[in-house]
Each structure stands twice: as structure tokens, then as C-alpha cells.
Design a protein around this motif. Structure first.
Motif, PDB file in Angstrom:
ATOM      1  N   SER B  43      28.762 -28.967  39.019  1.00 35.88           N
ATOM      2  CA  SER B  43      29.338 -29.880  38.015  1.00 35.88           C
ATOM      3  C   SER B  43      28.341 -30.267  36.921  1.00 35.88           C
ATOM      4  O   SER B  43      28.727 -30.914  35.958  1.00 35.88           O
ATOM      5  N   ARG B  44      27.088 -29.884  37.059  1.00 34.56           N
ATOM      6  CA  ARG B  44      26.083 -30.277  36.049  1.00 34.56           C
ATOM      7  C   ARG B  44      26.014 -29.233  34.935  1.00 34.56           C
ATOM      8  O   ARG B  44      25.794 -28.057  35.207  1.00 34.56           O
ATOM      9  N   THR B  45      26.201 -29.687  33.719  1.00 37.23           N
ATOM     10  CA  THR B  45      26.145 -28.761  32.583  1.00 37.23           C
ATOM     11  C   THR B  45      24.889 -29.042  31.759  1.00 37.23           C
ATOM     12  O   THR B  45      24.376 -30.163  31.759  1.00 37.23           O
ATOM     13  N   PHE B  46      24.427 -28.023  31.084  1.00 37.54           N
ATOM     14  CA  PHE B  46      23.204 -28.156  30.280  1.00 37.54           C
ATOM     15  C   PHE B  46      23.383 -27.420  28.957  1.00 37.54           C
ATOM     16  O   PHE B  46      23.912 -26.306  28.942  1.00 37.54           O
ATOM     17  N   SER B  47      22.934 -28.052  27.861  1.00 36.61           N
ATOM     18  CA  SER B  47      23.021 -27.373  26.567  1.00 36.61           C
ATOM     19  C   SER B  47      21.636 -27.190  25.944  1.00 36.61           C
ATOM     20  O   SER B  47      21.509 -26.663  24.849  1.00 36.61           O
ATOM     21  N   ALA B  48      20.615 -27.663  26.635  1.00 34.50           N
ATOM     22  CA  ALA B  48      19.250 -27.534  26.097  1.00 34.50           C
ATOM     23  C   ALA B  48      18.245 -27.488  27.244  1.00 34.50           C
ATOM     24  O   ALA B  48      18.580 -27.792  28.391  1.00 34.50           O
ATOM     25  N   PRO B  50      14.973 -29.267  27.532  1.00 36.50           N
ATOM     26  CA  PRO B  50      13.976 -30.163  26.934  1.00 36.50           C
ATOM     27  C   PRO B  50      12.565 -30.007  27.503  1.00 36.50           C
ATOM     28  O   PRO B  50      11.587 -30.217  26.784  1.00 36.50           O
ATOM     29  N   LYS B  51      12.436 -29.663  28.779  1.00 39.80           N
ATOM     30  CA  LYS B  51      11.099 -29.493  29.376  1.00 39.80           C
ATOM     31  C   LYS B  51      11.103 -28.188  30.173  1.00 39.80           C
ATOM     32  O   LYS B  51      11.280 -28.200  31.402  1.00 39.80           O
ATOM     33  N   ASN B  53      10.846 -25.025  32.435  1.00 44.36           N
ATOM     34  CA  ASN B  53      10.159 -24.833  33.715  1.00 44.36           C
ATOM     35  C   ASN B  53      10.492 -23.435  34.240  1.00 44.36           C
ATOM     36  O   ASN B  53      11.564 -22.910  33.958  1.00 44.36           O
ATOM     37  N   VAL B 108      18.639 -19.073  40.833  1.00 48.96           N
ATOM     38  CA  VAL B 108      17.425 -19.278  40.022  1.00 48.96           C
ATOM     39  C   VAL B 108      17.803 -19.834  38.645  1.00 48.96           C
ATOM     40  O   VAL B 108      17.142 -20.754  38.138  1.00 48.96           O
ATOM     41  N   GLY B 111      18.956 -23.505  39.084  1.00 47.99           N
ATOM     42  CA  GLY B 111      17.796 -24.312  39.498  1.00 47.99           C
ATOM     43  C   GLY B 111      16.795 -24.483  38.368  1.00 47.99           C
ATOM     44  O   GLY B 111      16.224 -25.562  38.195  1.00 47.99           O
ATOM     45  N   GLU B 114      18.146 -27.097  36.011  1.00 43.47           N
ATOM     46  CA  GLU B 114      17.957 -28.439  36.591  1.00 43.47           C
ATOM     47  C   GLU B 114      16.517 -28.920  36.393  1.00 43.47           C
ATOM     48  O   GLU B 114      16.281 -30.052  35.992  1.00 43.47           O
ATOM     49  N   ASP B 117      14.940 -30.014  32.892  1.00 43.83           N
ATOM     50  CA  ASP B 117      15.520 -31.217  32.308  1.00 43.83           C
ATOM     51  C   ASP B 117      14.516 -32.364  32.240  1.00 43.83           C
ATOM     52  O   ASP B 117      14.849 -33.460  31.834  1.00 43.83           O
ATOM     53  N   GLY B 118      13.314 -32.097  32.694  1.00 50.50           N
ATOM     54  CA  GLY B 118      12.300 -33.153  32.662  1.00 50.50           C
ATOM     55  C   GLY B 118      11.931 -33.621  34.049  1.00 50.50           C
ATOM     56  O   GLY B 118      10.773 -33.838  34.348  1.00 50.50           O
ATOM     57  N   GLY B 119      12.913 -33.764  34.905  1.00 52.49           N
ATOM     58  CA  GLY B 119      12.648 -34.230  36.271  1.00 52.49           C
ATOM     59  C   GLY B 119      12.670 -33.046  37.225  1.00 52.49           C
ATOM     60  O   GLY B 119      13.663 -32.351  37.307  1.00 52.49           O
TER      61      GLY B 119
END
Lengths: 166, 313
Positions: B43-48, B50-51, B53, B108, B111, B114, B117-119
Motif C-alpha cells: 500500500s505504500r507508494t513513492f514518487s521520489a 529523497p535519500k 539507498n 529489492v 525495499g 522504502e 525515504d530517509g528512514g
């Protein structure tokens, strides 16, 4: 115990590894430690080193009343704190400071970045309904510490505020 | 002293490659397939990023775009169902290399998003690491195969499946040992001495859980335990030191079935305690331990295992 080569003669290179117990484990441990936190690798540094204080990142309305993080965003308070710390580390590195020397302005800037990131990327479906009681959303930080007489203390600071006006 | 050390090393440095029965391996693959599916945050979406990894840190734009493709809701909705195909192939134990590669791409990519994202979280690396190890095992056994008959990459034999399973166990053990090693090195070998300070982390964990749910807990862990740890620091050192010893001693699980069962059950207890006192629920790690170390369908054989690793079933 059977010998794998009886079933599969092509596995002879594995036998060499079998003759050196734990060689592969030792190599993996070394590689994981040296590579560090680069997904999917990790040396699992959580709680490896801890001090006399700890931080908790949370969200509140304009009056300071907290929101349940998991009902508002798809990130937890722990995730938000990690993101905050990574931004603060960047700021400290740029200013050539240790993390414990960070100024309040640097902390507020890092908190503001987290708030913006949460609002643009991680809002839950019923975010508007959950936060309807206040026109603003605030990011706050609770610091918990143990003093020299082994007594627990805590304090809360306001990091950032965003308007929720449509 | 030297003789004692040599004896200790002789006891610790034993690695037994267990030949599991077909039904045990099937059960392991089935349960691990469920763990794989559960390890992806659908359910987690990402468009950038930011950090950045991991792979994202390479800074290669086409790769970053490919990673972000796995952060779109539409993509995740399709993959959430489509992933059952490689999972079913993996469970069936046929054409493992393409099946594992496709599972690796998904785990991968999601993950990496995730953790970019900074954390940085540490819950799901173990799944991708096990898949990587199993992929390496299957590639090497396939390359090394010289026998005529069914091609090993189509249907690996029992020995090849056992190799892949053993490498999964080595990977889990390595993850726990490196976690212990990190504690020692990053604390200048003072981790056990400093462990009473975990009372501050416990207090933090109580607040953190409160801010996640706004449910106020008023039990022994939240009201009394942190203060008790401060009042009785040596008891805390003993308790947390035992946890560290268990992490470092996870390599003993590679000694054989009985050791794997004992270490596996101890780790499950360890994680349950961590969940109780610090709300740290490493479900994925616990399930991997239950699947590969405890090995429920093989418990009878584990209990009957002789000193030489043979079972008399």
C-alpha cells in the motif's frame, strides 16, 4: 546424512566449501558489516550504540494535542524520527557540526522537511477527516533522558507547522 | 587456556549440511513464499527518492525510474496478484532461477524505495538476502551440473534444494551474528556495560507506541520496568548480555537439526521478549526462523538426531 554428490555430481564445488566449516558464514558476516545499510544488505546497527537520551517524533494539532500517527500517515512515529535524523545529519555535516551541536533552527528545518515529505507522499485516505479538528498540523519532538541521579525527564519542542487549508 | 580455547573453537566450528526430506523442503518453500508476499508493503507508494539507498545510490537515472515504477499504486496493484505466479513456481521447486530473480526484483525494488525515504528500516532485508543466497546456490549447482537427463535449472534435485535451504540458514545466522558484531564494534565493546541505558530506549518506545495509536498503556513494562533497570543495572546487563550472546551464538544453528531447533526456539523467545519490552516486532525474522530453523514438519527428526547427525526414523 547422505552425500549431495551422490545425487548431484555437479555440486563438487560446494564440497570444497563444506570442508571449511562456517567459511561462508564468516564471509557473509564480513561482507554485511563492510557494506553496511545499503538495501538489501545491512549490518543491523539498530540499538548498537545508545546514549542517555532518546527522541520521539510526533504530530499534533495547533493546540499540541497529538494525532495517532498510523491513522494519519502510512509511516510510523519511528519512521518519521529516522527521516528527521537523516535530514538533521545532512544539515550538521554541511555545517561541520556534531549532531549534538545542532542548533534549534537546524532542528526546525529538518522537522519542516519531514512534515512536507509526509504531507506530499504518505497521507492516508482519511487524512482530511482525521485532522479536521485543526487548521494546522504540527511536527513535535519529545526528548527523553536520564540524569546523573538516575531520574527520567522529558521535554517537548515544536519543530514545524503546516497549514491544512485547502 | 589455549587448549580450552581450541576445544571451544572445535565445538563452535561445526557445520552440518542437513539432508531434509522432500516434504520438509516443500513446506519450507511454501511458508517462505508467504513470508515473501507479506514482506512487500503493497500500500505504500513513492514518487521520489529523497535519500537514495542501495541501488538508488548508484545515481543512474534509468535505474531510478525503474525503481520508482515499483512505487506506483497501479504497478503495485498488478504485481500484488501477479507475484503469485513466481511464488507458486518457487514453491513447486521448478525453474527456480527465473522465479527467484523475479521475486528478487520485486522485493529489492520495493525495499530500496522504502529505505530511500530517509528512514532506514531493518525488517525486510532478510527476505531479499535469503533469496539472493538461494539464487547463488541454484546458479552454482546448475553451472556445476554435468549429469545427463532433466536439466537441473528446470527441476533441481533434492541435493540442490538442500543446498539452497542450507544457504538460507547460513544467511539468517550471518544476519544475527553481524547484528551482534555491530553492537560490539559500534559501542567500543562496551555494549553490555552500557545496556542499562536501554531503559531510556524503553521509555522512548512507550511514547513512540502511544504516538502511533494514542492508546495509553499502563502496565508493568511502561510504568515500572525502565526504573527497575536503572535500579538494578547488573541484572539488566545479565539479561541484555544473554540476548547479545544469543545473537552471536546463532551460528550454532548450523551444527545440525537439534541445534537449529534449540537456537530457533531461543530466538523466537528473544524476539517475543523484545516485542514485550520495546515493542520491536521483527515478524519477518521470526517467521524465517520458524521456517528454516525450527522447521515444524521436521521436529520429530530433529529430536531424534544423533551426535553424528543421523536420525533413526
Amino acid at each position: 546424512m547422505t552425500t549431495p554428490e551422490a545425487d548431484n555430481p555437479g555440486v563438487s564445488r560446494w564440497n570444497r566449501l563444506r570442508r571449511t566449516p562456517l567459511a561462508l558464514l564468516a564471509a557473509m558476516v564480513m561482507a554485511l558489516y563492510l557494506i553496511g545499510d545499503q538495501y538489501p544488505f545491512s549490518n543491523y546497527p539498530m540499538y548498537a550504540n545508545f546514549g542517555e537520551q532518546a527522541l520521539v517524533f510526533f504530530l499534533s494539532d495547533g493546540e499540541g494535542e497529538p494525532y495517532a500517527m498510523k491513522r494519519v500517515f502510512n509511516k510510523s512515529a519511528s519512521d518519521a524520527k529516522k527521516i528527521y535524523k537523516s535530514y538533521l545529519e545532512d544539515a550538521c555535516m554541511a555545517a561541520d557540526l556534531e549532531e549534538n551541536e545542532a542548533t534549534l533552527e537546524m532542528k526546525r528545518a529538518a522537522g519542516g522537511k519531514v512534515l512536507t515529505q509526509l504531507l506530499t507522499e504518505h497521507k492516508r485516505k482519511d487524512f482530511a477527516e482525521e485532522t479536521s479538528r485543526s487548521p494546522v498540523l504540527q511536527a513535535r519532538l519529545r526528548r527523553v533522558w536520564l540524569d546523573e541521579s538516575d531520574a527520567f525527564h522529558d521535554e517537548v519542542i515544536l519543530l514545524a507547522e503546516e497549514s491544512l487549508a485547502p | 587456556m589455549r587448549a580450552k580455547l581450541e576445544r571451544l573453537l572445535k565445538i563452535a566450528c561445526v557445520e552440518r549440511w542437513i539432508d531434509h526430506r522432500g516434504y520438509e523442503l516443500l513446506c519450507m518453500r511454501f511458508l517462505f513464499a508467504l513470508v515473501i508476499h507479506d514482506s512487500v508493503s503493497w500500500s505504500r507508494t513513492f514518487s521520489a527518492l529523497p535519500k537514495p539507498n542501495g541501488l538508488a545510490k548508484l545515481g543512474w537515472e534509468p535505474l531510478n525510474q525503474a525503481l520508482l515504477f515499483f512505487g506506483h499504486k497501479e504497478t503495485l496493484d498488478v504485481i500484488r496478484h501477479a507475484i503469485w505466479v513466481p511464488l507458486a513456481i518457487y514453491v513447486a521447486g521448478i525453474i527456480p532461477i527465473p522465479a527467484i530473480v523475479s521475486l528478487l526484483v520485486v522485493t529489492v525494488a520495493t525495499g530500496t524505495l522504502e529505505n530511500s525515504d530517509g528512514g532506514i528500516g531493518h525488517s525486510y532485508q532478510i527476505v531479499s538476502l535469503i533469496l539472493l543466497a538461494q539464487l547463488g546456490s541454484h546458479i552454482l549447482t546448475t553451472v556445476g551440473e554435468r549429469r545427463t537427463g532433466p536439466s537441473p535449472w528446470l527441476k533441481p534435485g533434492l541435493a540442490a534444494q538442500n543446498h539452497a535451504t542450507h544457504l538460507a540458514k547460513v544467511t539468517i545466522a550471518a544476519a544475527y551474528v553481524v547484528c551482534g558484531v555491530s553492537k560490539l564494534i559500534k559501542s567500543d565493546f562496551l555494549w553490555v556495560m552500557n545496556s542499562p541505558l536501554l531503559s531510556v530506549q524503553m521509555t522512548k518506545a512507550n511514547w513512540r507506541e502511544y504516538y502511533n495509536t494514542l492508546e495509553l498503556k499502563d502496565d508493568f513494562v511502561t510504568t515500572r520496568l525502565p526504573q527497575l533497570i536503572v535500579e538494578y543495572p547488573n541484572f539488566a546487563r545479565l539479561f541484555f548480555g544473554a540476548g547479545l550472546a544469543l545473537e552471536l551464538g546463532t551460528l550454532l544453528a548450523l551444527r545440525g537439526r537439534r541445534w537449529a531447533l534449540a537456537v530457533g526456539l531461543s530466538l523466537v523467545l528473544f524476539h517475543s521478549m523484545l516485542d514485550w519490552v520495546m515493542s520491536l516486532t521483527f515478524w519477518t525474522h521470526m517467521f524465517c526462523i520458524v521456517v528454516f530453523f525450527v522447521n515444524v514438519p521436521g521436529i520429530r527428526e530433529s529430536l531424534r538426531e544423533g551426535k553424528d547427525g543421523t536420525t533413526d526414523l
